[in-house]
Write a protein that holds these residues in place. Structure first.
Motif, mmCIF file in Angstrom:
data_model
loop_
_atom_site.group_PDB
_atom_site.id
_atom_site.type_symbol
_atom_site.label_atom_id
_atom_site.label_comp_id
_atom_site.label_asym_id
_atom_site.label_seq_id
_atom_site.Cartn_x
_atom_site.Cartn_y
_atom_site.Cartn_z
ATOM 1 N N ALA A 109 0.762 -1.144 0.106
ATOM 2 C CA ALA A 109 0.045 0.140 -0.086
ATOM 3 C C ALA A 109 0.806 1.217 0.044
ATOM 4 O O ALA A 109 1.899 1.281 0.799
ATOM 5 N N THR B 141 2.588 4.743 0.888
ATOM 6 C CA THR B 141 2.732 5.546 2.028
ATOM 7 C C THR B 141 3.012 6.874 2.022
ATOM 8 O O THR B 141 3.354 7.317 0.890
ATOM 9 N N GLN C 189 -9.809 -0.074 -4.802
ATOM 10 C CA GLN C 189 -9.648 0.185 -3.586
ATOM 11 C C GLN C 189 -8.077 0.780 -3.583
ATOM 12 O O GLN C 189 -8.011 1.576 -2.669
ATOM 13 N N ALA C 190 -7.261 0.055 -3.870
ATOM 14 C CA ALA C 190 -5.885 0.553 -3.867
ATOM 15 C C ALA C 190 -5.765 2.004 -4.488
ATOM 16 O O ALA C 190 -5.027 2.818 -3.990
ATOM 17 N N ARG D 86 -7.144 4.279 -1.688
ATOM 18 C CA ARG D 86 -6.254 4.647 -0.705
ATOM 19 C C ARG D 86 -4.974 5.440 -1.020
ATOM 20 O O ARG D 86 -4.444 6.479 -0.431
ATOM 21 N N LYS E 23 -5.968 9.324 -1.494
ATOM 22 C CA LYS E 23 -5.760 10.148 -0.302
ATOM 23 C C LYS E 23 -4.522 10.588 0.028
ATOM 24 O O LYS E 23 -4.309 11.635 0.712
ATOM 25 N N ASP F 243 -14.297 11.236 1.511
ATOM 26 C CA ASP F 243 -13.363 10.730 2.321
ATOM 27 C C ASP F 243 -11.896 11.251 1.479
ATOM 28 O O ASP F 243 -10.965 11.506 2.224
ATOM 29 N N ASN G 25 -5.663 10.180 6.638
ATOM 30 C CA ASN G 25 -4.781 8.762 6.781
ATOM 31 C C ASN G 25 -3.395 9.315 6.979
ATOM 32 O O ASN G 25 -2.554 8.509 6.572
#
Length: 545
Positions: free
Chosen positions: A277, A279, A305-306, A309, A312, A378, A417
């Motif tokens: 994922a 960073t 979904q990746a 993530r 964001k 989000d 996040n």
């Protein structure tokens, strides 16, 4: 571990800015100075100047300036310490550290990794099976050489190699190459080897892939070590960084071959997350080279979904995100069709937020629409750009009929996040800060936050010494360490009030203008009529005329 100040001062005095920059840019002589197109922003007329006599560089287009060290930090995207070490190697200067033992161990691990990488690369020449495997995958010899691809034999070649080289097995364990000092083989035995490099090109880890797909795991990467932290590394970035800067965007894929095959056919601004994922540190790393990324991930649920993530994280760093879904082929297979096909695929990529809004428009299910709205909110909750947030709240409001105020309140419920990190080591002591800098920094942590931020907003960005800029960013981004917080609190300054805080900011701005004035005169001299006019305008602004 920190580089001792005397080493930094020696390098500053020895490193010639012309010698360093001329290795990267085509410098043309202009009077006593040199000019070039600025590498840090797009331009057609040179505004980047280098003064060998004063040992400084300055771009009058984007405003960036500095010495040989700061040029390497900006151009290479490396840390301050890495720039110091690189210049020390160039000029044959011995780098002195505090905490020498830790540095010595890291150096030993890096040296061993380099030796082992060369061993793996050499072994590939002697084993037909891995060579055939790479050939069947369409990887040509020049690409193998470019990425230093190798092979780890299944026989006793590795053991003979380390015995011949008299390599300490304890260090091999520390480097993540063997499991224990009793190991008879390395961890990557029987695998194709992909060296993983840092930004300066040093090998810090390995990835290995089996030749026989029936064996598992298919891929094996080095464990975390003192020199390798997977959350801080992107595969292929060393090879791709100049192309990313040139194209002004990076393509993000997932695996080794997904980088190597497109690179081979001409898509060279490409890096991989290696299946992990994304960073915050990886995003910060890319931010040094570009403000735009294209995510070339699978179009299945996991791939989307990746993308969410990653979006964001990228938006929290001010990086624009485009999505290029892959329906049935990964980038490796797509590259087999050639550069043109890859380029066309990228051109079909959409801004990911636009993609989500378009999907929302074409979705009738209330449940799915609600889910998409939440995803957009989000993502927006992490974005750095307030204008972007406002624009998409307006778009979302028009599309859904929901009040903007309601959408904003819903967005606030999502937590960012963002991981707060401290990536840079600081090597400049507090006595290098002037009084105005100390007042501003101390005011930022002791005065009412809203009031000082309002004052800052009135003046725009303040930039001065390297240490001041570092601490200022750390405070504003909530990345200040406890030690740094206590250090700032201990600064000896006049009483800190809103009035002294604002006076200090005003003082720094004037000092910065004076600095620009001096740089202009230093680089150009005082003979050009055009330059004299610019100096006059700057001087006039200093006295408020």
């Amino acid at each position: 571990m920190a580089i001792l100040p005397e080493t930094i001062e020696e390098i500053k005095s020895v490193a010639n800015v012309y010698d360093v920059i001329s290795e990267y840019l085509d410098l043309k002589k202009v009077g006593t100075s040199y000019s070039a197109l600025c590498p840090f922003h797009s331009e057609k007329t040179p505004s980047f100047y280098v003064s060998p006599q004063k040992n400084i560089w300055k771009c009058f287009g984007c405003g960036k300036s500095g010495n040989a060290i700061s040029f390497l930090v900006e151009y290479e995207g490396i840390s301050y310490s890495q720039a110091i070490i690189k210049l020390a190697e160039k000029y044959g200067i011995k780098v002195k550290f505090s905490g020498k033992e830790n540095f010595k161990e890291k150096s030993q691990i890096l040296n061993i990794l380099e030796k082992v990488a060369k061993f793996y690369k050499e072994q590939l020449k002697f084993y037909p099976k891995p060579r055939k495997y790479l050939l069947d995958r369409g990887i040509n010899p020049s690409t193998i050489d470019k990425f230093d691809i190798g092979y780890s034999p299944e026989d006793d070649s590795f053991i003979k190699f380390i015995e011949k080289e008299n390599i300490d097995k304890n260090l091999l364990v520390d480097a993540g190459i063997i499991s224990s000092i009793d190991s008879k083989k390395d961890k990557f035995s029987g695998r194709i080897i992909f060296p993983i490099k840092d930004l300066s090109g040093k090998v810090i880890a390995f990835g290995g892939r089996v030749i026989d797909d029936n064996k598992s795991p298919k891929y094996l990467n080095s464990p975390e070590t003192k020199v390798y932290h997977k959350s801080e590394v992107l595969y292929g970035l060393y090879e791709a960084k100049e192309y990313i800067r040139e194209e002004n965007f990076a393509v993000i894929v997932e695996g080794y071959f997904d980088v190597i095959s497109p690179y081979q056919v001409g898509l060279k601004n490409i890096v991989a997350s290696l299946g992990t994922a994304f960073t915050q540190k990886q995003a910060k790393l890319l931010k040094k080279f570009t403000d735009k990324v294209y995510l070339m991930f699978d179009s299945d649920k996991a791939g989307k979904q990746a993308v969410v993530r990653a979006s964001k994280i990228f938006l929290s760093e001010g990086i624009e995100v485009y999505y290029t879904p892959l329906e049935d082929k990964d980038p490796d297979l797509l590259a087999k069709k050639g550069y043109k096909v890859l380029k066309e695929k990228l051109q079909k990529g959409e801004n990911f937020l636009d993609f989500l809004i378009k999907t929302l428009k074409n979705t009738e299910s209330r449940e799915k629409r609600a889910s998409l709205i939440k995803i957009v909110l989000d993502i927006l909750s992490t974005a750095k750009d307030k204008i972007l947030i406002s624009e998409y709240i307006n778009i979302l409001s028009k599309e859904t009929g929901m009040l903007k105020e309601f959408l904003i309140e819903e967005m606030k419920k999502f937590k960012s996040n963002k991981t707060i990190t401290k990536d840079e080591e600081v090597f400049i002591k507090k006595d290098k800060l002037n009084t105005a800098e100390k007042i501003v920094l101390k005011g930022l942590i002791t005065l009412d936050k809203n009031q000082v931020l309002n004052i800052l907003n009135n003046y725009g960005k303040i930039s001065f010494s390297e240490y001041f800029n570092y601490l200022m960013d750390a405070i504003l981004n909530n990345e200040l360490s406890e030690k740094e917080y206590e250090e700032i609190k201990s600064f000896e300054t006049p009483p800190i009030t809103l009035e002294t805080f604002e006076d200090a900011i005003s003082s720094l701005i004037k000092l910065n203008q004076e600095k620009q004035l001096k740089e202009k005169a230093i680089i150009f001299g005082n003979t050009s009529e055009e330059t004299l006019m610019e100096i006059y305008k700057l001087k006039k602004s200093l006295i408020g005329g």
